[in-house]
Write a protein that holds these residues in place. Structure first.
Motif, PDB file in Angstrom:
ATOM      1  N   UNK A 158       0.839  -1.192   0.000  1.00  0.00           N
ATOM      2  CA  UNK A 158       0.000   0.000   0.000  1.00  0.00           C
ATOM      3  C   UNK A 158       0.874   1.242   0.000  1.00  0.00           C
ATOM      4  N   UNK A 159       0.933   1.874  -1.143  1.00  0.00           N
ATOM      5  CA  UNK A 159       1.775   3.062  -1.285  1.00  0.00           C
ATOM      6  C   UNK A 159       1.486   4.056  -0.177  1.00  0.00           C
ATOM      7  N   UNK A 160       0.228   4.347   0.012  1.00  0.00           N
ATOM      8  CA  UNK A 160      -0.190   5.203   1.121  1.00  0.00           C
ATOM      9  C   UNK A 160      -1.094   4.404   2.041  1.00  0.00           C
ATOM     10  N   UNK A 161      -1.319   4.903   3.212  1.00  0.00           N
ATOM     11  CA  UNK A 161      -2.092   4.174   4.203  1.00  0.00           C
ATOM     12  C   UNK A 161      -3.573   4.153   3.842  1.00  0.00           C
ATOM     13  N   UNK A 162      -3.958   3.154   3.074  1.00  0.00           N
ATOM     14  CA  UNK A 162      -5.366   2.970   2.776  1.00  0.00           C
ATOM     15  C   UNK A 162      -6.040   2.328   3.985  1.00  0.00           C
ATOM     16  N   UNK A 163      -7.357   2.408   3.980  1.00  0.00           N
ATOM     17  CA  UNK A 163      -8.118   1.895   5.125  1.00  0.00           C
ATOM     18  C   UNK A 163      -7.896   0.400   5.328  1.00  0.00           C
ATOM     19  N   UNK A 164      -7.961  -0.350   4.244  1.00  0.00           N
ATOM     20  CA  UNK A 164      -7.837  -1.808   4.372  1.00  0.00           C
ATOM     21  C   UNK A 164      -6.428  -2.216   4.780  1.00  0.00           C
ATOM     22  N   UNK A 165      -5.425  -1.478   4.293  1.00  0.00           N
ATOM     23  CA  UNK A 165      -4.052  -1.801   4.677  1.00  0.00           C
ATOM     24  C   UNK A 165      -3.843  -1.563   6.165  1.00  0.00           C
ATOM     25  N   UNK A 166      -4.386  -0.466   6.653  1.00  0.00           N
ATOM     26  CA  UNK A 166      -4.284  -0.175   8.086  1.00  0.00           C
ATOM     27  C   UNK A 166      -4.958  -1.244   8.923  1.00  0.00           C
ATOM     28  N   UNK A 167      -6.101  -1.709   8.451  1.00  0.00           N
ATOM     29  CA  UNK A 167      -6.823  -2.767   9.168  1.00  0.00           C
ATOM     30  C   UNK A 167      -5.963  -4.026   9.272  1.00  0.00           C
ATOM     31  N   UNK A 168      -5.355  -4.416   8.165  1.00  0.00           N
ATOM     32  CA  UNK A 168      -4.557  -5.641   8.160  1.00  0.00           C
ATOM     33  C   UNK A 168      -3.288  -5.487   8.994  1.00  0.00           C
ATOM     34  N   UNK A 169      -2.657  -4.327   8.909  1.00  0.00           N
ATOM     35  CA  UNK A 169      -1.466  -4.071   9.719  1.00  0.00           C
ATOM     36  C   UNK A 169      -1.830  -4.082  11.210  1.00  0.00           C
ATOM     37  N   UNK A 170      -2.964  -3.467  11.539  1.00  0.00           N
ATOM     38  CA  UNK A 170      -3.417  -3.439  12.925  1.00  0.00           C
ATOM     39  C   UNK A 170      -3.692  -4.831  13.479  1.00  0.00           C
ATOM     40  N   UNK A 171      -4.339  -5.649  12.693  1.00  0.00           N
ATOM     41  CA  UNK A 171      -4.639  -7.006  13.142  1.00  0.00           C
ATOM     42  C   UNK A 171      -3.370  -7.840  13.279  1.00  0.00           C
ATOM     43  N   UNK A 172      -2.419  -7.619  12.372  1.00  0.00           N
ATOM     44  CA  UNK A 172      -1.133  -8.313  12.470  1.00  0.00           C
ATOM     45  C   UNK A 172      -0.424  -7.934  13.765  1.00  0.00           C
ATOM     46  N   UNK A 173      -0.432  -6.641  14.077  1.00  0.00           N
ATOM     47  CA  UNK A 173       0.194  -6.179  15.317  1.00  0.00           C
ATOM     48  C   UNK A 173      -0.509  -6.761  16.534  1.00  0.00           C
ATOM     49  N   UNK A 174      -1.827  -6.859  16.477  1.00  0.00           N
ATOM     50  CA  UNK A 174      -2.560  -7.421  17.619  1.00  0.00           C
ATOM     51  C   UNK A 174      -2.165  -8.874  17.852  1.00  0.00           C
ATOM     52  N   UNK A 175      -1.986  -9.622  16.749  1.00  0.00           N
ATOM     53  CA  UNK A 175      -1.573 -11.018  16.894  1.00  0.00           C
ATOM     54  C   UNK A 175      -0.165 -11.124  17.490  1.00  0.00           C
ATOM     55  N   UNK A 176       0.737 -10.268  16.988  1.00  0.00           N
ATOM     56  CA  UNK A 176       2.097 -10.256  17.520  1.00  0.00           C
ATOM     57  C   UNK A 176       2.094  -9.871  19.005  1.00  0.00           C
ATOM     58  N   UNK A 177       1.203  -8.974  19.349  1.00  0.00           N
ATOM     59  CA  UNK A 177       1.088  -8.509  20.735  1.00  0.00           C
ATOM     60  C   UNK A 177       0.668  -9.655  21.670  1.00  0.00           C
ATOM     61  N   UNK A 178      -0.163 -10.553  21.166  1.00  0.00           N
ATOM     62  CA  UNK A 178      -0.561 -11.709  21.970  1.00  0.00           C
ATOM     63  C   UNK A 178       0.673 -12.513  22.394  1.00  0.00           C
ATOM     64  N   UNK A 179       1.570 -12.735  21.432  1.00  0.00           N
ATOM     65  CA  UNK A 179       2.796 -13.488  21.738  1.00  0.00           C
ATOM     66  C   UNK A 179       3.711 -12.689  22.656  1.00  0.00           C
TER      67      UNK A 179
END
Lengths: 231, 231
Positions: B146-167
């Motif tokens: 995502x060249x710029x922060x599109x809504x869907x890219x932010x959603x996926x990045x956020x969910x990825x971070x949440x999963x990493x945060x669990x660990x």
DNA sequence: CCTACCGATCGGTAGG
DNA sequence: CCTACCGATCGGTAGG
């Protein structure tokens, strides 16, 4: 992506037209070995590495590289024959350096634990030193980049395998010598070690991260060597 | 590579023209909820995942996808609004599944070691089950795509971070509880663990590799948990 | 004649 | 769902 007409055709001939006037002048300049030319060429490769890191190799255009370099896209061909040439230059530099040092470590004195410590430290310090070249090397999966098995892609894949083999052989020797536990598949263990090291490209930015290469290497080695210790 | 004119421009407006005739017919078909349409759309996403895995997202063209799907490139727009839509569908499926299971594990009973064992096993079994979607998820670096922060890219990045945060939180809890050693930076330890898991996408091909997801998870967990044990 | 390029354009393909 | 296209841009090469 956009392909040149040579690639679009059905022939398997080289992508670059090596008889064009600009390519002949490029070859002449390289053959002459002028230090100014060599320096500017090296600077171009570095610029390409920065752009490839930011945008990814396929997404980045030669126009992006030329713009950052402060020149015209057409002028790049005085220094390199193709976009792939730039990628090769980025990768081969760091890969050759790693491989040479890796061979020296493997052939040198010391226990398996000492050698693996050197190898992991070398890898992460090399990443730090050769950034962003090293980022491009790890990020760009050669098997994806080279549509067909070109000579240069095979060379880079072969050298990558040789480096991985150095680690694999050390792990294997450690198990044989009784330094390491023997209940885990050597291949998976080695892949896990390279996973820890190579995944750094997604979160480690030399000079901008909380920890440096030495700390990262130390942490990974603590986990790995203690985890592999014979109980 | 070639960019659409919307991306090339300076505006931050959506890439897709949602008022085109084909997009209105697509929306009508989705709203109607026909099972045949939904099935064919899912099949298209799967085909896209296969092609994205083979060529990489940016290198793969919609023509590649259409050809594999057995239709014309223009016809894909009856099912999806853009190339990015296909990527989103590939990734969100596996990511949502992982996140839901990960939350359940973290909130459930058990020691830190038991929960981390479940989390690592889940991640690798999910990779195996959701291949090649999961490959695309790991391979394609959202911050590059995502060249710029599109809504869907932010959603996926956020969910990825949440999963990493669990660990990360599990590792942190393990150190607090005295289950784990306390001499290593929690962030580096967690990154090392994800490195082992995520780098699998370069060498693990479900159904074609020597070891399966369970064996890989078991090997990584043996090294990690023993390496993190309090001495 | 050389060097280090430039402005313009090639054949093809991108997403839409 | 295809046919017929668009505005823009790709990597690479021409002459000067």
């Amino acid at each position: 992506m956009c392909q040149s007409r040579q690639q679009a055709g059905r022939t398997a001939v080289p992508t670059t037209n090596n008889t064009s006037r600009i390519s002949q002048r490029r070859k002449a300049a390289i053959a002459e070995g002028g230090p100014e030319y060599a320096a500017k060429r090296a600077k171009l490769v570095q610029t390409a590495a920065v752009v490839f890191r930011e945008k990814g190799y396929t997404t980045a255009t030669l126009n992006d590289v030329a713009e950052r370099f402060g020149t015209d896209r057409a002028s790049l061909y005085y220094y390199v024959g193709s976009k792939e040439d730039l990628l090769y230059e980025c990768i081969s530099t760091v890969l050759d350096a790693n491989l040479e040092q890796g061979r020296r470590i493997a052939a040198g004195p010391g226990t398996v634990r000492e050698k693996l410590t050197e190898l992991v430290t070398l890898t992460l310090k090399s990443y730090e030193e050769h950034y962003p070249y090293a980022f491009v090397y790890i990020q760009e999966d050669m098997s994806h980049i080279a549509g067909r098995s070109t000579e240069w892609a095979e060379e880079l894949v072969g050298k990558t395998h040789e480096f991985e083999r150095l680690a694999f052989d050390l792990v294997s020797a450690g198990i044989q010598a009784g330094e390491f536990r023997s209940d885990l598949p050597t291949g998976l263990v080695t892949n896990g070690l390279f996973g820890m090291m190579n995944w750094t490209h997604r979160w480690f930015v030399p000079g901008h991260s909380k920890h440096d290469a030495a700390e990262i290497a130390g942490t990974f080695l603590s986990i790995f060597l203690d985890g592999m210790a014979r109980t």
